[in-house]
Each structure stands twice: as C-alpha cells, then as structure tokens.
Design a protein around this motif. Structure first.
Motif, PDB file in Angstrom:
ATOM      1  N   GLU A 163       0.837  -1.202   0.000  1.00  0.00           N
ATOM      2  CA  GLU A 163       0.000   0.000   0.000  1.00  0.00           C
ATOM      3  C   GLU A 163       0.875   1.257   0.000  1.00  0.00           C
ATOM      4  O   GLU A 163       0.554   2.251  -0.668  1.00  0.00           O
ATOM      5  N   TYR A 164       1.963   1.215   0.762  1.00  0.00           N
ATOM      6  CA  TYR A 164       2.867   2.363   0.804  1.00  0.00           C
ATOM      7  C   TYR A 164       3.531   2.589  -0.555  1.00  0.00           C
ATOM      8  O   TYR A 164       3.641   3.739  -1.016  1.00  0.00           O
ATOM      9  N   LEU A 165       3.944   1.517  -1.217  1.00  0.00           N
ATOM     10  CA  LEU A 165       4.537   1.662  -2.545  1.00  0.00           C
ATOM     11  C   LEU A 165       3.549   2.276  -3.518  1.00  0.00           C
ATOM     12  O   LEU A 165       3.913   3.130  -4.340  1.00  0.00           O
ATOM     13  N   ARG A 166       2.303   1.843  -3.447  1.00  0.00           N
ATOM     14  CA  ARG A 166       1.277   2.434  -4.318  1.00  0.00           C
ATOM     15  C   ARG A 166       1.130   3.920  -4.042  1.00  0.00           C
ATOM     16  O   ARG A 166       0.970   4.733  -4.962  1.00  0.00           O
ATOM     17  N   LEU A 167       1.175   4.290  -2.755  1.00  0.00           N
ATOM     18  CA  LEU A 167       0.994   5.686  -2.383  1.00  0.00           C
ATOM     19  C   LEU A 167       2.133   6.555  -2.908  1.00  0.00           C
ATOM     20  O   LEU A 167       1.894   7.624  -3.482  1.00  0.00           O
ATOM     21  N   ILE A 168       3.370   6.116  -2.722  1.00  0.00           N
ATOM     22  CA  ILE A 168       4.479   6.968  -3.154  1.00  0.00           C
ATOM     23  C   ILE A 168       4.615   6.979  -4.676  1.00  0.00           C
ATOM     24  O   ILE A 168       5.097   7.974  -5.243  1.00  0.00           O
ATOM     25  N   LEU A 169       4.185   5.919  -5.349  1.00  0.00           N
ATOM     26  CA  LEU A 169       4.173   5.953  -6.815  1.00  0.00           C
ATOM     27  C   LEU A 169       3.070   6.881  -7.321  1.00  0.00           C
ATOM     28  O   LEU A 169       3.229   7.553  -8.346  1.00  0.00           O
ATOM     29  N   PHE A 170       1.962   6.933  -6.602  1.00  0.00           N
ATOM     30  CA  PHE A 170       0.946   7.945  -6.898  1.00  0.00           C
ATOM     31  C   PHE A 170       1.529   9.342  -6.729  1.00  0.00           C
ATOM     32  O   PHE A 170       1.293  10.238  -7.549  1.00  0.00           O
ATOM     33  N   ASP A 171       2.294   9.548  -5.648  1.00  0.00           N
ATOM     34  CA  ASP A 171       2.959  10.837  -5.442  1.00  0.00           C
ATOM     35  C   ASP A 171       3.823  11.202  -6.643  1.00  0.00           C
ATOM     36  O   ASP A 171       3.903  12.370  -7.040  1.00  0.00           O
ATOM     37  N   PHE A 172       4.491  10.187  -7.202  1.00  0.00           N
ATOM     38  CA  PHE A 172       5.319  10.450  -8.377  1.00  0.00           C
ATOM     39  C   PHE A 172       4.454  10.934  -9.538  1.00  0.00           C
ATOM     40  O   PHE A 172       4.821  11.880 -10.246  1.00  0.00           O
ATOM     41  N   LEU A 241       8.216  -6.503  -4.276  1.00  0.00           N
ATOM     42  CA  LEU A 241       6.802  -6.216  -4.038  1.00  0.00           C
ATOM     43  C   LEU A 241       6.148  -5.432  -5.172  1.00  0.00           C
ATOM     44  O   LEU A 241       4.921  -5.322  -5.221  1.00  0.00           O
ATOM     45  N   LEU A 242       6.962  -4.898  -6.094  1.00  0.00           N
ATOM     46  CA  LEU A 242       6.395  -4.103  -7.181  1.00  0.00           C
ATOM     47  C   LEU A 242       5.408  -4.902  -8.022  1.00  0.00           C
ATOM     48  O   LEU A 242       4.468  -4.346  -8.584  1.00  0.00           O
ATOM     49  N   LYS A 243       5.620  -6.209  -8.116  1.00  0.00           N
ATOM     50  CA  LYS A 243       4.710  -7.035  -8.934  1.00  0.00           C
ATOM     51  C   LYS A 243       3.301  -7.066  -8.346  1.00  0.00           C
ATOM     52  O   LYS A 243       2.341  -7.438  -9.035  1.00  0.00           O
ATOM     53  N   LYS A 244       3.173  -6.695  -7.076  1.00  0.00           N
ATOM     54  CA  LYS A 244       1.863  -6.673  -6.425  1.00  0.00           C
ATOM     55  C   LYS A 244       1.203  -5.301  -6.483  1.00  0.00           C
ATOM     56  O   LYS A 244       0.069  -5.132  -6.019  1.00  0.00           O
ATOM     57  N   LEU A 286       6.577  -0.682 -13.559  1.00  0.00           N
ATOM     58  CA  LEU A 286       5.894  -1.845 -13.000  1.00  0.00           C
ATOM     59  C   LEU A 286       5.935  -3.051 -13.943  1.00  0.00           C
ATOM     60  O   LEU A 286       5.826  -4.204 -13.495  1.00  0.00           O
ATOM     61  N   GLU A 287       6.110  -2.817 -15.228  1.00  0.00           N
ATOM     62  CA  GLU A 287       6.117  -3.900 -16.202  1.00  0.00           C
ATOM     63  C   GLU A 287       7.488  -4.544 -16.357  1.00  0.00           C
ATOM     64  O   GLU A 287       7.610  -5.631 -16.912  1.00  0.00           O
TER      65      GLU A 287
END
Length: 288
Positions: A163-172, A241-244, A286-287
């Motif tokens: 969830e944190y990775l998703r959040l900071i990638l959203f920030d990007f 964890l990026l694959k998730k 992510l790919e």
C-alpha cells in the motif's frame, strides 16, 4: 484560551491528549472523567483559527479541537450536520492541486480523502471516523526517506508495505513532493489498537503546480525520478513487491472530466500531458 502556544505539554494537558482523529486520551490520576466528558462536541474558535475572525468567541474558555492541529497552513475543524470537516487555507494553485490529486487518486484506485471546494477554502470529511489515525512518524520517526519508511512498515506487514509503494508511486504521478511522516498515516482498530492498514491519501496541496513550475516531464532531469531509482536500486525487498502494485487505467478523457468538475481553471492540456507522462513512466517501471 489561556494556553501558551509554544508549550506542547500545556496544550496536551488542556485537551486531555484528545484529537478528532483518534480516541486516545489521558486524565489525571484519580480523575472520574469519562471519554464522553472530554470528547469534542462543538467547533469553538474555528473561524478565529481559520480566518482570524473574532466575531464569536465564547465568554469563558471552551474545550476546542482547534488546539490539536499542526502544519504550516491555517486550518480548523468544523462540525457540519454531525460530521467533522477539516478546512484549510491555500492559494488557487494549492487548492487546484488538492482537488485534482484526490480525484486522480480515485481514478487510479488509491484510497483517498475526498476534497471539496467551499467558499475559498478546501475541506475534507474526517477520514478516521471508524479508526484511530496516527502518523507514520510513530513507527518511522522523522526520517521520511523512502527506505526508512518502507523498512519500518515492511517489518509490520508486507500488505501495508505494498500500500505504501502504491501511495508513493501515486505521489510520483502527481509530483507530490510533500509526503513527510506527518501527512502519511496508519489506521488502528479502535478497540484492539491493531494496525489494520495504511490511511487513505491526504494532503496533496504541494503537488502539480504547487510543487513545480516546469510541467514538462523528463525522467533524466526529475528529482523524484532520481529518488525512486536510488530507492529501488538499494531496496530489493521493495523491488520484489512491485509485482503486487496495481493501478487502474488512467485515460486522458477521465482527467478532462476531473478538470471540468473543478471551479479553478489552469492550463488543462499541459497538466493532463504531464500527469499522463508520469503515469506511463510508472507503468513502464511496474512492467519491467
């Protein structure tokens, strides 16, 4: 209100350590107070805090949630139809960014606080009505580097780390450069105190136009891109964890609908292209 502004201990004692966003509190040894006795029921001093308007100030000091706020922007809690709303000041670019980012988060499938424009201010309903909200600083301290925060969360839960990775990638994607450890939080169960997840995204007023004047994306000359490259180079656990990490598809026509719904207008084509370029960069990451 008879409280010294710089004295955190005095503020805590005066408010019993209570806040709108959790049900933790404390009382003096031997006190017969119950939580219902100190829970906030009125939005005293809200206009004074937000606008400097002293038109209505109670004749005697009142228990007020306004003492529990921090941050660099004028803000206050207002009680509306039985629900607490956080109001915040900002210039047009900051309000525009807050509104756009919350709606972009929704499009991407990121849990987020919903922001609204109200008579020159930005507001959002209390996101912690059902949980206790605490800042990430409670487990990660003041060091807000990706590595430090990710490692602190990863020790607790792989799911929340994703969830944190998703959040900071959203920030990007929205160029949010203000994800410090006080505007990123965890939810705890009100009864057990167990950490149940990452709090929704909130506080994106220093993003997009507020974060940069150069809305042309170049991965080789982008501060956030360099931070992410270093983070993923140095943190193999995060890479695994990026694959998730998944996002909903983000389309130009959907971003345009976001712009159409906002009263403040800016260069829509420029901003739309900027967001999509950053989104496509994340998708490529992510790919791989």
């Amino acid at each position: 209100m008879n409280v010294i502004e710089e004295d955190d201990a005095m503020v805590s004692i005066y408010s019993y350590g209570a806040t709108i966003t959790d049900n933790y509190w404390f009382k003096a040894k031997g006190s017969k107070l119950k939580y219902k006795d100190i829970a906030f029921e009125f939005d005293y001093y809200s206009d004074l805090v937000l606008k400097g308007d002293a038109a209505y100030i109670p004749k005697s000091p009142k228990h007020s949630p306004q003492l529990t706020l921090n941050g660099s922007y004028e803000k206050c809690w207002k009680l509306i139809d039985g629900s607490w709303y956080l109001y915040k000041q900002g210039n047009d670019n900051e309000i525009f960014s807050e509104l756009v980012c919350s709606k972009i988060a929704e499009l991407l499938g990121i849990p987020t606080a919903e922001y609204e424009y109200d008579d020159g201010y930005i507001r959002t309903k209390n996101i912690a009505e059902d949980y206790n909200l605490e800042p990430i600083s409670s487990i990660a301290g003041e060091d807000d580097s990706f590595m430090n925060v990710f490692n602190a969360i990863y020790k607790i839960s792989e799911k929340i780390a994703v969830e944190y990775l998703r959040l900071i990638l959203f920030d990007f994607i929205v160029y949010n450069v203000d994800r410090h450890n006080e505007n990123c939080g965890l939810f705890r169960d009100k009864q057990s105190g167990e950490i149940v997840g990452l709090a929704p995204n909130y506080d994106n007023n220093i993003a997009l136009l507020s974060g940069t004047s150069n809305l042309k994306f170049n991965a080789n000359h982008d501060g956030l891109a360099s931070y992410f490259k270093k983070f993923f180079h140095d943190c193999p656990e995060a890479v695994k964890l990026l694959k998730k990490v998944k996002f909903n598809e983000l389309r130009a026509e959907d971003i345009q609908k976001v712009f159409d719904s906002i009263v403040i207008k800016r260069d829509e084509e420029l901003i739309k292209t900027y967001i999509l370029d950053r989104y496509n960069y994340v998708c490529d990451l992510l790919e791989k």
